[in-house]
Motif scaffolding. Structure first.
Motif, short mmCIF file in Angstrom:
data_model
loop_
_atom_site.label_atom_id
_atom_site.label_comp_id
_atom_site.label_asym_id
_atom_site.label_seq_id
_atom_site.Cartn_x
_atom_site.Cartn_y
_atom_site.Cartn_z
N ASP A 102 -12.31 5.57 8.73
CA ASP A 102 -10.94 5.66 8.24
C ASP A 102 -10.46 7.09 8.41
O ASP A 102 -10.88 7.99 7.69
CB ASP A 102 -10.87 5.25 6.76
CG ASP A 102 -9.44 4.98 6.30
OD1 ASP A 102 -8.51 5.35 7.04
OD2 ASP A 102 -9.26 4.39 5.23
N LEU A 103 -9.57 7.32 9.39
CA LEU A 103 -9.00 8.64 9.62
C LEU A 103 -7.61 8.77 9.02
O LEU A 103 -6.97 9.81 9.17
CB LEU A 103 -8.93 8.94 11.13
CG LEU A 103 -10.10 9.67 11.78
CD1 LEU A 103 -9.72 10.09 13.20
CD2 LEU A 103 -10.54 10.88 10.98
N ASP A 104 -7.15 7.72 8.37
CA ASP A 104 -5.81 7.72 7.78
C ASP A 104 -5.91 8.22 6.33
O ASP A 104 -6.59 7.60 5.52
CB ASP A 104 -5.23 6.30 7.81
CG ASP A 104 -3.78 6.25 7.39
OD1 ASP A 104 -3.28 7.24 6.83
OD2 ASP A 104 -3.14 5.21 7.63
N PRO A 105 -5.24 9.33 6.01
CA PRO A 105 -5.30 9.84 4.63
C PRO A 105 -4.84 8.82 3.58
O PRO A 105 -5.20 8.94 2.41
CB PRO A 105 -4.37 11.06 4.67
CG PRO A 105 -4.38 11.51 6.09
CD PRO A 105 -4.48 10.24 6.90
N GLN A 106 -4.04 7.82 3.99
CA GLN A 106 -3.62 6.79 3.05
C GLN A 106 -4.77 5.86 2.66
O GLN A 106 -4.71 5.20 1.62
CB GLN A 106 -2.47 5.98 3.64
CG GLN A 106 -1.23 6.82 3.92
CD GLN A 106 -0.14 6.02 4.61
OE1 GLN A 106 0.45 5.10 4.04
NE2 GLN A 106 0.14 6.35 5.86
N ALA A 107 -5.79 5.79 3.51
CA ALA A 107 -7.09 5.19 3.19
C ALA A 107 -7.05 3.71 2.84
O ALA A 107 -7.86 3.25 2.03
CB ALA A 107 -7.77 5.98 2.06
N SER A 108 -6.16 2.94 3.43
CA SER A 108 -6.15 1.50 3.17
C SER A 108 -7.38 0.81 3.74
O SER A 108 -7.91 -0.14 3.15
CB SER A 108 -4.87 0.87 3.77
OG SER A 108 -3.72 1.44 3.20
N PHE A 109 -7.84 1.26 4.89
CA PHE A 109 -9.07 0.72 5.50
C PHE A 109 -10.25 0.90 4.55
O PHE A 109 -11.09 0.01 4.38
CB PHE A 109 -9.32 1.44 6.83
CG PHE A 109 -10.48 0.92 7.63
CD1 PHE A 109 -10.28 -0.03 8.63
CD2 PHE A 109 -11.77 1.39 7.43
CE1 PHE A 109 -11.35 -0.50 9.39
CE2 PHE A 109 -12.84 0.93 8.17
CZ PHE A 109 -12.63 -0.02 9.16
N THR A 110 -10.29 2.06 3.89
CA THR A 110 -11.35 2.34 2.92
C THR A 110 -11.29 1.39 1.74
O THR A 110 -12.30 0.82 1.32
CB THR A 110 -11.22 3.80 2.43
OG1 THR A 110 -11.38 4.69 3.54
CG2 THR A 110 -12.23 4.13 1.36
N ALA A 111 -10.08 1.20 1.20
CA ALA A 111 -9.91 0.34 0.03
C ALA A 111 -10.29 -1.11 0.35
O ALA A 111 -10.83 -1.83 -0.51
CB ALA A 111 -8.47 0.41 -0.46
N LEU A 112 -10.03 -1.54 1.58
CA LEU A 112 -10.38 -2.91 1.97
C LEU A 112 -11.89 -3.13 2.00
O LEU A 112 -12.34 -4.27 2.01
CB LEU A 112 -9.79 -3.24 3.35
CG LEU A 112 -8.32 -3.64 3.39
CD1 LEU A 112 -7.84 -3.76 4.84
CD2 LEU A 112 -8.09 -4.96 2.66
N HIS A 113 -12.65 -2.05 2.01
CA HIS A 113 -14.11 -2.18 2.06
C HIS A 113 -14.77 -1.75 0.76
O HIS A 113 -15.94 -1.34 0.75
CB HIS A 113 -14.67 -1.40 3.25
CG HIS A 113 -14.34 -2.02 4.57
ND1 HIS A 113 -13.19 -1.70 5.28
CD2 HIS A 113 -14.97 -2.98 5.30
CE1 HIS A 113 -13.15 -2.43 6.38
NE2 HIS A 113 -14.21 -3.20 6.42
N GLY A 114 -14.02 -1.84 -0.34
CA GLY A 114 -14.63 -1.69 -1.65
C GLY A 114 -14.82 -0.27 -2.14
O GLY A 114 -15.49 -0.06 -3.15
#
Length: 278
Positions: free
Chosen positions: A34-46
């Protein structure tokens, strides 16, 4: 694989998350970044970017100019077998702020190789790396472009989105030329466009789709990601469609969305294997 677009809302994170999970479920060893500071990809993975990463743990730790850590230290397992994660949060913006200062002082070197060089430390551990890039053409995105061997551009088939993408491609091409003059190999094995949030019954969208297929030909993936309440409803609980129960949705809605996702992800899987020659 770098998933990118200049415009937010093009389905980039949704595409990246489902692609990474589908490849892992098919047996690939996958690293999602996840290179996006908004971090939605991170949140989708718990992982909660605000609370779980208070002491760092993003790719920034491995690519910063001052005392970077080995990339192994920021990789964490996910609950999906075969899929590891490097999460993101607002700390990634530090790279955008520090790079101009480092360039001015002559200490940045070839800044656009920092992601590539960090990934080289673990490339033997993975078959595929999926990078969810920020919706801006900054130093993070250019570093990801330099590291990527495949590029996936998500397009929402609306005129304003296509105009924005056109500007994104023009600016990207100019910047890639500048970086190539510095000695970087900016060639990619493939670059494809994926139509996202597509509504087959929407006549204006269909005209845009026809226009894009005429313009870009085979570079537009045959598969499309349909706009679906099943995908958006799964996102309400920070899940992908691969995680939710089929019984939670109307069967037809779920099946259409799943078929759409799988066809696109499997087409990309085919590109990967064609690149490998097997």
């Amino acid at each position: 694989i770098g998933a990118m677009n200049f415009k937010g809302g093009s389905g980039k994170t949704t595409t990246s998350a489902h692609l990474a999970q589908r490849l892992a479920l098919k047996g690939f060893r996958v690293l999602g970044i996840d290179l996006d500071p908004q971090a939605s990809f991170t949140a989708l993975h718990g992982v909660q970017p605000e609370g779980d990463l208070a002491d760092g743990g993003t790719l920034y730790d491995a690519i910063r100019y001052d005392d970077p850590v080995p990339i192994q230290e920021v990789i964490r397992r996910t609950y999906i077998p075969g899929l590891d994660l490097i999460p993101g949060n607002l700390e990634l913006m530090e790279f955008e702020h520090e790079t101009p200062r480092a360039l001015a002082s002559g200490g940045a070197g070839l800044f656009f190789f920092r992601v590539r060089d960090a990934l080289a430390q673990v490339e033997g551990n993975y078959d595929v790396v999926v990078i969810d890039c920020p919706p801006q053409l900054g130093f993070l995105t250019m570093s990801a472009l330099s590291a990527a061997t495949g590029v996936l551009v998500t397009i929402h088939p609306e005129m304003l989105d296509v105009m924005s993408m056109s500007q994104f491609l023009r600016m990207t091409a100019d910047l890639m030329d500048v970086i190539a003059e510095s000695g970087a190999d900016m060639k990619h094995d493939w670059m494809r466009y994926l139509l996202t949030r597509y509504e087959p019954t929407d006549a204006p969208q269909n005209r845009i789709v026809a226009f894009l297929r005429t313009m870009y030909g085979d570079n537009v993936l045959n598969a499309t990601m349909l706009k679906s309440t099943a995908i958006s409803d799964a996102g309400l609980t920070k899940q992908t469609l691969y995680e939710v129960e089929r019984s939670a949705f109307h069967r037809t809605t779920y099946d259409r969305a799943m078929e759409s996702l799988n066809s696109g992800n499997d087409e990309i899987s085919g590109l990967i294997q064609a690149t490998w020659g097997r």
